[in-house]
Design a protein around this motif. Structure first.
Motif, PDB file in Angstrom:
ATOM      1  N   SER A  84     -15.201  -8.577  -5.401  1.00 14.27           N
ATOM      2  CA  SER A  84     -13.866  -8.013  -6.019  1.00 14.27           C
ATOM      3  C   SER A  84     -14.050  -6.517  -6.298  1.00 14.27           C
ATOM      4  CB  SER A  84     -13.442  -8.560  -7.171  1.00 14.27           C
ATOM      5  OG  SER A  84     -13.203  -9.958  -6.970  1.00 14.27           O
ATOM      6  N   ASN A  85     -13.034  -5.579  -5.849  1.00 17.37           N
ATOM      7  CA  ASN A  85     -13.097  -4.241  -6.169  1.00 17.37           C
ATOM      8  C   ASN A  85     -13.938  -3.349  -5.485  1.00 17.37           C
ATOM      9  OD1 ASN A  85     -11.662  -2.247  -7.468  1.00 17.37           O
ATOM     10  ND2 ASN A  85     -13.198  -1.926  -8.796  1.00 17.37           N
ATOM     11  N   VAL A  86     -14.533  -4.088  -3.942  1.00 19.94           N
ATOM     12  CA  VAL A  86     -15.496  -3.290  -3.108  1.00 19.94           C
ATOM     13  C   VAL A  86     -14.704  -2.338  -2.406  1.00 19.94           C
ATOM     14  CG1 VAL A  86     -15.510  -4.845  -1.327  1.00 19.94           C
ATOM     15  CG2 VAL A  86     -17.345  -3.553  -1.986  1.00 19.94           C
ATOM     16  N   GLY A  87     -13.154  -2.587  -2.129  1.00 22.11           N
ATOM     17  CA  GLY A  87     -12.576  -1.487  -1.305  1.00 22.11           C
ATOM     18  C   GLY A  87     -11.944  -1.725  -0.143  1.00 22.11           C
ATOM     19  N   LYS A  88     -11.844  -3.348   0.192  1.00 26.54           N
ATOM     20  CA  LYS A  88     -11.471  -3.922   1.400  1.00 26.54           C
ATOM     21  C   LYS A  88     -10.304  -3.584   1.949  1.00 26.54           C
ATOM     22  CE  LYS A  88     -11.729  -8.249   0.095  1.00 26.54           C
ATOM     23  NZ  LYS A  88     -12.327  -7.954  -1.317  1.00 26.54           N
ATOM     24  N   SER A  89      -9.210  -3.702   0.936  1.00 30.65           N
ATOM     25  CA  SER A  89      -7.843  -3.164   1.478  1.00 30.65           C
ATOM     26  C   SER A  89      -7.789  -1.677   1.946  1.00 30.65           C
ATOM     27  CB  SER A  89      -6.798  -3.659   0.505  1.00 30.65           C
ATOM     28  OG  SER A  89      -6.821  -5.015   0.123  1.00 30.65           O
ATOM     29  N   SER A  90      -8.258  -0.987   0.935  1.00 31.20           N
ATOM     30  CA  SER A  90      -8.304   0.685   1.139  1.00 31.20           C
ATOM     31  C   SER A  90      -8.817   0.907   2.300  1.00 31.20           C
ATOM     32  CB  SER A  90      -9.008   1.232  -0.098  1.00 31.20           C
ATOM     33  OG  SER A  90      -8.482   1.081  -1.343  1.00 31.20           O
ATOM     34  N   LEU A  91     -10.179   0.265   2.668  1.00 28.39           N
ATOM     35  CA  LEU A  91     -10.746   0.548   4.061  1.00 28.39           C
ATOM     36  C   LEU A  91      -9.830   0.166   5.028  1.00 28.39           C
ATOM     37  CD1 LEU A  91     -13.246   1.700   5.334  1.00 28.39           C
ATOM     38  CD2 LEU A  91     -14.412  -0.556   5.150  1.00 28.39           C
ATOM     39  N   ILE A  92      -9.304  -0.720   5.039  1.00 31.43           N
ATOM     40  CA  ILE A  92      -8.408  -1.451   6.342  1.00 31.43           C
ATOM     41  C   ILE A  92      -7.290  -0.610   6.624  1.00 31.43           C
ATOM     42  CG2 ILE A  92      -6.902  -3.234   6.869  1.00 31.43           C
ATOM     43  CD1 ILE A  92      -8.525  -5.284   5.685  1.00 31.43           C
ATOM     44  N   ASN A  93      -6.739   0.141   5.455  1.00 34.69           N
ATOM     45  CA  ASN A  93      -5.677   0.896   5.389  1.00 34.69           C
ATOM     46  C   ASN A  93      -5.965   2.271   5.877  1.00 34.69           C
ATOM     47  OD1 ASN A  93      -3.626  -0.772   4.240  1.00 34.69           O
ATOM     48  ND2 ASN A  93      -3.785   0.085   2.082  1.00 34.69           N
ATOM     49  N   ALA A  94      -7.284   2.587   5.682  1.00 37.31           N
ATOM     50  CA  ALA A  94      -7.922   3.944   6.331  1.00 37.31           C
ATOM     51  C   ALA A  94      -8.217   3.801   7.741  1.00 37.31           C
ATOM     52  CB  ALA A  94      -9.271   4.186   5.645  1.00 37.31           C
ATOM     53  N   ILE A  95      -8.932   2.490   8.167  1.00 39.23           N
ATOM     54  CA  ILE A  95      -8.929   2.281   9.648  1.00 39.23           C
ATOM     55  C   ILE A  95      -7.617   2.254  10.307  1.00 39.23           C
ATOM     56  CG2 ILE A  95      -9.901   0.429  11.078  1.00 39.23           C
ATOM     57  CD1 ILE A  95     -12.023  -0.394   8.794  1.00 39.23           C
ATOM     58  N   LEU A  96      -6.772   1.683   9.754  1.00 39.10           N
ATOM     59  CA  LEU A  96      -5.647   1.551  10.703  1.00 39.10           C
ATOM     60  C   LEU A  96      -4.428   2.618  10.466  1.00 39.10           C
ATOM     61  CD1 LEU A  96      -4.878  -2.457  10.158  1.00 39.10           C
ATOM     62  CD2 LEU A  96      -6.195  -1.159  12.060  1.00 39.10           C
ATOM     63  N   GLY A  97      -4.975   3.464   9.622  1.00 37.49           N
ATOM     64  CA  GLY A  97      -4.001   4.595   9.501  1.00 37.49           C
ATOM     65  C   GLY A  97      -2.450   4.360   8.857  1.00 37.49           C
ATOM     66  N   GLN A  98      -2.625   3.045   8.493  1.00 35.72           N
ATOM     67  CA  GLN A  98      -1.117   2.544   7.766  1.00 35.72           C
ATOM     68  C   GLN A  98      -1.471   2.109   6.484  1.00 35.72           C
ATOM     69  OE1 GLN A  98       1.811   1.080  10.341  1.00 35.72           O
ATOM     70  NE2 GLN A  98       0.649   1.755  11.951  1.00 35.72           N
ATOM     71  N   ASN A  99      -0.755   1.988   5.347  1.00 40.00           N
ATOM     72  CA  ASN A  99      -0.694   1.236   4.267  1.00 40.00           C
ATOM     73  C   ASN A  99      -0.079  -0.332   4.371  1.00 40.00           C
ATOM     74  OD1 ASN A  99      -1.746   3.290   2.554  1.00 40.00           O
ATOM     75  ND2 ASN A  99       0.131   4.316   2.280  1.00 40.00           N
ATOM     76  N   VAL A 100      -0.961  -1.086   5.175  1.00 42.37           N
ATOM     77  CA  VAL A 100      -0.501  -2.253   5.515  1.00 42.37           C
ATOM     78  C   VAL A 100      -1.037  -3.251   4.464  1.00 42.37           C
ATOM     79  CG1 VAL A 100      -0.018  -1.874   7.903  1.00 42.37           C
ATOM     80  CG2 VAL A 100      -2.443  -2.503   7.270  1.00 42.37           C
ATOM     81  N   ALA A 101      -2.112  -2.912   3.840  1.00 37.92           N
ATOM     82  CA  ALA A 101      -3.015  -3.835   3.022  1.00 37.92           C
ATOM     83  C   ALA A 101      -2.811  -3.556   1.739  1.00 37.92           C
ATOM     84  CB  ALA A 101      -4.428  -3.983   3.352  1.00 37.92           C
ATOM     85  N   GLU A 102      -2.441  -4.632   1.026  1.00 35.04           N
ATOM     86  CA  GLU A 102      -2.104  -4.275  -0.497  1.00 35.04           C
ATOM     87  C   GLU A 102      -3.369  -3.911  -1.237  1.00 35.04           C
ATOM     88  OE1 GLU A 102      -0.289  -7.580  -2.286  1.00 35.04           O
ATOM     89  OE2 GLU A 102       1.536  -7.711  -0.563  1.00 35.04           O
ATOM     90  N   THR A 103      -3.173  -2.776  -2.110  1.00 33.07           N
ATOM     91  CA  THR A 103      -4.282  -2.335  -2.944  1.00 33.07           C
ATOM     92  C   THR A 103      -3.616  -2.384  -4.418  1.00 33.07           C
ATOM     93  OG1 THR A 103      -3.444   0.100  -2.771  1.00 33.07           O
ATOM     94  CG2 THR A 103      -5.175  -0.420  -1.249  1.00 33.07           C
ATOM     95  N   SER A 104      -4.752  -2.553  -5.225  1.00 33.96           N
ATOM     96  CA  SER A 104      -4.415  -2.204  -6.614  1.00 33.96           C
ATOM     97  C   SER A 104      -5.713  -2.048  -7.552  1.00 33.96           C
ATOM     98  CB  SER A 104      -3.910  -4.045  -6.931  1.00 33.96           C
ATOM     99  OG  SER A 104      -3.765  -4.029  -8.384  1.00 33.96           O
ATOM    100  N   SER A 105      -5.362  -1.634  -8.759  1.00 31.11           N
ATOM    101  CA  SER A 105      -6.431  -1.442  -9.753  1.00 31.11           C
ATOM    102  C   SER A 105      -7.053  -2.573 -10.187  1.00 31.11           C
ATOM    103  CB  SER A 105      -6.161  -0.448 -10.704  1.00 31.11           C
ATOM    104  OG  SER A 105      -4.919  -0.578 -11.326  1.00 31.11           O
ATOM    105  N   LYS A 106      -5.991  -3.541 -10.138  1.00 34.04           N
ATOM    106  CA  LYS A 106      -6.460  -4.822 -10.930  1.00 34.04           C
ATOM    107  C   LYS A 106      -7.529  -5.730 -10.029  1.00 34.04           C
ATOM    108  CE  LYS A 106      -4.382  -9.485 -12.386  1.00 34.04           C
ATOM    109  NZ  LYS A 106      -3.142 -10.009 -12.588  1.00 34.04           N
ATOM    110  N   THR A 107      -8.621  -6.011 -10.917  1.00 36.34           N
ATOM    111  CA  THR A 107      -9.644  -6.711  -9.842  1.00 36.34           C
ATOM    112  C   THR A 107      -9.251  -8.136  -9.405  1.00 36.34           C
ATOM    113  OG1 THR A 107     -11.289  -5.584 -11.137  1.00 36.34           O
ATOM    114  CG2 THR A 107     -11.998  -7.553  -9.948  1.00 36.34           C
ATOM    115  N   GLY A 108      -9.428  -8.345  -8.150  1.00 38.15           N
ATOM    116  CA  GLY A 108      -9.068  -9.885  -7.603  1.00 38.15           C
ATOM    117  C   GLY A 108      -7.365  -9.856  -7.462  1.00 38.15           C
ATOM    118  N   SER A 109      -6.914  -8.761  -6.910  1.00 35.88           N
ATOM    119  CA  SER A 109      -5.345  -8.814  -6.654  1.00 35.88           C
ATOM    120  C   SER A 109      -5.122  -9.439  -5.399  1.00 35.88           C
ATOM    121  CB  SER A 109      -4.916  -7.380  -6.748  1.00 35.88           C
ATOM    122  OG  SER A 109      -5.476  -6.735  -5.883  1.00 35.88           O
TER     123      SER A 109
END
Length: 308
Positions: A84-109
């Motif tokens: 949790s909170n390792v940055g999976k969704s943020s990395l997917i968004n960076a790889i695909l160049g679009q904000n398709v994965a939901e990101t949140s400061s809440k752990t385990g979102s």
């Protein structure tokens, strides 16, 4: 050994990918070029179905197998897992160049398997719930972890698993337990070290080497470890190339006309499977053997990866 010196943004770092066999740093390239640029990213896996929750996984896997019996070239799926909170969704968004994965400061979102369709490649990038500490209740967390495990064991289209490790915190016991289970799934595993901007430049390469030596003990590990930072996009281009190779070079699981048998196996499951990662971690720390994997699918032999 001729080691290339590395650093962070605005310094000397140029080669963020480390070979765990010879500890050399490389610039990762793909024979297929940077095909992710300009690709269309879809938001649906099946009609009106974008996210898979534990209670829907059984039906999803069965529908997928039935579809695969009707098509000549089945889509491939690449899974991203991590604490949790390792940055999976943020990395997917960076790889695909679009904000398709939901990101949140809440752990385990992230509470579901989220499938992002790369239409021109005929493949899916899959985001998963984080394991480890989470702000959701314990019982729900066990179902999430069970869903990830069941998916990695039975998904016929899975071609690679990216395991994300926070470079600042290193390989934790839960990471080792997860890798211990994933290595038995006959799927290629690639390690991604995230949040490298939090490490001082002089410490970065030493941390890469230390983690590489720990990771070498596991099976089915891809020889290249990626190091990334979504904050300044360091290493993102390299992992984009790697993702392309996941779709074009690595084979998804081969069923050898065993789809009907596997469908019956999945149908026999009455309810979503729970997985208590905390309990398994305690067993792991005590040196007890973890449950062995059964009914895994088989991969064809993958071509040897060549560095350029």
């Amino acid at each position: 050994m001729n080691i290339i010196k590395v650093g962070l943004k605005f310094s000397s770092i140029k080669y963020p990918s480390l070979d765990i066999h010879n500890y050399q740093l490389y610039k990762y390239h793909s024979d297929y070029g940077n095909l992710l640029k300009g690709l269309k990213i879809g938001t649906s896996l099946l009609p009106n179905q974008f996210e898979i929750v534990p209670s829907k996984l059984k039906g999803f896997l069965i529908d997928q197998l039935k579809q695969d019996q009707q098509i000549l070239k089945k889509p491939k799926e690449v899974l991203f897992v991590g604490r949790s909170n390792v940055g999976k969704s943020s990395l997917i968004n960076a790889i695909l160049g679009q904000n398709v994965a939901e990101t949140s400061s809440k752990t385990g979102s992230t509470l579901r398997l989220q499938f992002h369709n790369i239409q021109t490649i005929n493949g899916y990038v899959v985001d998963s719930p984080g394991y480890g500490y989470s702000q959701i209740n314990v019982d729900a967390q066990k179902y999430m972890q069970g869903m990830i495990y069941t998916y990695t064991k039975l998904a016929s289209r899975l071609s690679r698993i990216y395991v994300l490790i926070d470079i600042e915190h290193g390989l934790k016991d839960k990471d080792k337990v997860m890798l211990n289970m994933l290595q038995e799934q006959n799927v290629n595993i690639q390690i991604v070290l995230t949040k490298c901007d939090k490490i001082k430049e002089r410490m970065l390469f030493d941390r890469q080497l230390y983690l590489a030596r720990e990771i070498k003990q596991f099976k089915n590990i891809h020889p290249i470890i990626h190091t990334v930072s979504t904050k300044d996009n360091f290493g993102i281009n390299d992992i984009q190339y790697s993702l392309i190779d996941s779709f074009f070079i690595h084979q998804s699981r081969q069923l050898f006309n065993m789809e009907d048998k596997l469908i019956k196996l999945i149908q026999a499951r009455n309810r979503p499977q729970k997985l208590d990662l905390n309990k398994l971690t305690k067993q792991f720390k005590k040196g007890l053997q973890l449950p062995t994997n059964q009914n895994t699918l088989v991969h064809t032999k993958k071509p040897k990866h060549q560095l350029s």
